[in-house]
Design a protein around this motif. Sequence first.
Motif, short mmCIF file in Angstrom:
data_model
loop_
_atom_site.label_atom_id
_atom_site.label_comp_id
_atom_site.label_asym_id
_atom_site.label_seq_id
_atom_site.Cartn_x
_atom_site.Cartn_y
_atom_site.Cartn_z
N ALA A 107 -32.47 32.55 45.07
CA ALA A 107 -31.82 33.58 44.27
C ALA A 107 -30.33 33.64 44.58
CB ALA A 107 -32.47 34.94 44.52
N ASP A 128 -37.09 38.71 40.18
CA ASP A 128 -36.11 37.61 40.15
C ASP A 128 -34.75 38.12 39.67
OD1 ASP A 128 -38.04 35.82 40.94
OD2 ASP A 128 -37.95 34.57 39.16
N PHE A 186 -37.94 33.70 43.93
CA PHE A 186 -37.21 33.31 42.74
C PHE A 186 -37.62 31.91 42.29
CE2 PHE A 186 -33.55 31.48 40.55
CZ PHE A 186 -33.25 32.47 39.64
N GLU A 187 -37.81 31.74 40.98
CA GLU A 187 -38.23 30.45 40.43
C GLU A 187 -37.25 29.95 39.37
OE1 GLU A 187 -42.19 29.82 39.05
OE2 GLU A 187 -43.08 31.18 40.53
N TYR A 210 -46.27 37.18 44.48
CA TYR A 210 -44.88 36.80 44.21
C TYR A 210 -44.43 35.77 45.24
CZ TYR A 210 -39.83 37.30 43.40
OH TYR A 210 -38.49 37.07 43.12
N ASP A 228 -34.11 35.41 50.00
CA ASP A 228 -34.43 34.36 49.02
C ASP A 228 -33.17 33.54 48.74
OD1 ASP A 228 -35.24 32.81 46.85
OD2 ASP A 228 -36.50 34.41 46.03
#
Length: 384
Positions: free
Chosen positions: A99, A59, A10-11, A7, A96
């Motif tokens: 995110a 996510d 976040f994408e 992982y 993140d």
Amino acid sequence: MKHAEQYRGFEQGPIRPPSEAESLLIRITRNCPWNRCTFCPIYKGEKFSLRPVEHIIQDIDAVRFYTDAILEAAESGTQLSRRELKKLAAEGGPDDLRAFHAAYNFISGGMKSIFIQDGNSLIIKPKNIIHILRHLRQSFPDVQRVTSYARSHTIARISDDHLQEMADAGLNRIHIGMESGSDTVLKKVKKGSDKATQVLAGQKVKKAGIQLSEYIMPGLGGKELSEENARESADALNQINPDFIRLRTLALPPTAPLTEQFKAGNFTKMGEVDTAAELLMFLEHLDGITSYVKSDHVLNLFQEVDGKLPGDKEKMMQPIRAFLALEPKEQMLFSIGRRTHRMNTIDDLNDPVQRGYAQQICDEVGATPENMDQVIDSIMQRFI
């Protein structure tokens, strides 16, 4: 032995429809599994991959964590600083920033819609998309719309029962790039789908009770196939009756294979006047449907082409007819005025100030009725 993908946080993918500008973007696939369309430059050279379902859930959970934190801070009259974000992460929250920014943008847009990325996300196993949809609905129960791109070829292979399950789990709009209803055009641009499949897929989406946006590309057939592109596209849509018909006038991005064909003399791109004539013919042949027609993109010349069929059909055709009836110099003034955001509608030609701006630009770039399409092509490159 294949190693499990790690992982990476976040994408988000590179694209989304203009109508999803305020949506939370949740990426479940990367790039496009087909990736051969000659008019599209977006994913060329990129490998398609499925993201592990557990990563997508992470996510969603990260965005949910930050939306809760931001809303709680707002209720107490404070804002989350970078230091407070690090403290939240140290206490077990996701470290993140992507995110966090996604959550902030989602809240700014009213938390009304979610868009699932990338180019054809319904290609994943139905049970997985249904699991993701249910988790989204559970995490954000007040969201009004969950949307995805999909290819007709993919939807045609999904069972009606699975599509119905997706609808029940919260997927309530699908965007399909039909581009054209002409089998000849579809084959030339390597769309990987034919008219019959486009119609079948659209009808399946509607049957499941999911809203459907179909994208049509005036000009995609070039000068030789202009009339066929207009008539066949209208005929396909008449068989589907989508909720939305969205216009995307053909442009030639520098890295698109179709641009190379154009430069090599193997594709005859139409100018503003011929494309307008094709658009008019397309609208004339839409019949027996109740779709909304949307000209919601900067590539389109006529933003007034916006309304609901059948009642608004004449109103939508009127500005195109008015444009086609103009003298060439007036067509040039409007086209360049519109392309440089000095004009919005055909009626702006009657405004001395806006005419003056458009004329000044024409003078500066040396535009004439004879070379206006070449001038406009160079102007449009900045919007592609």
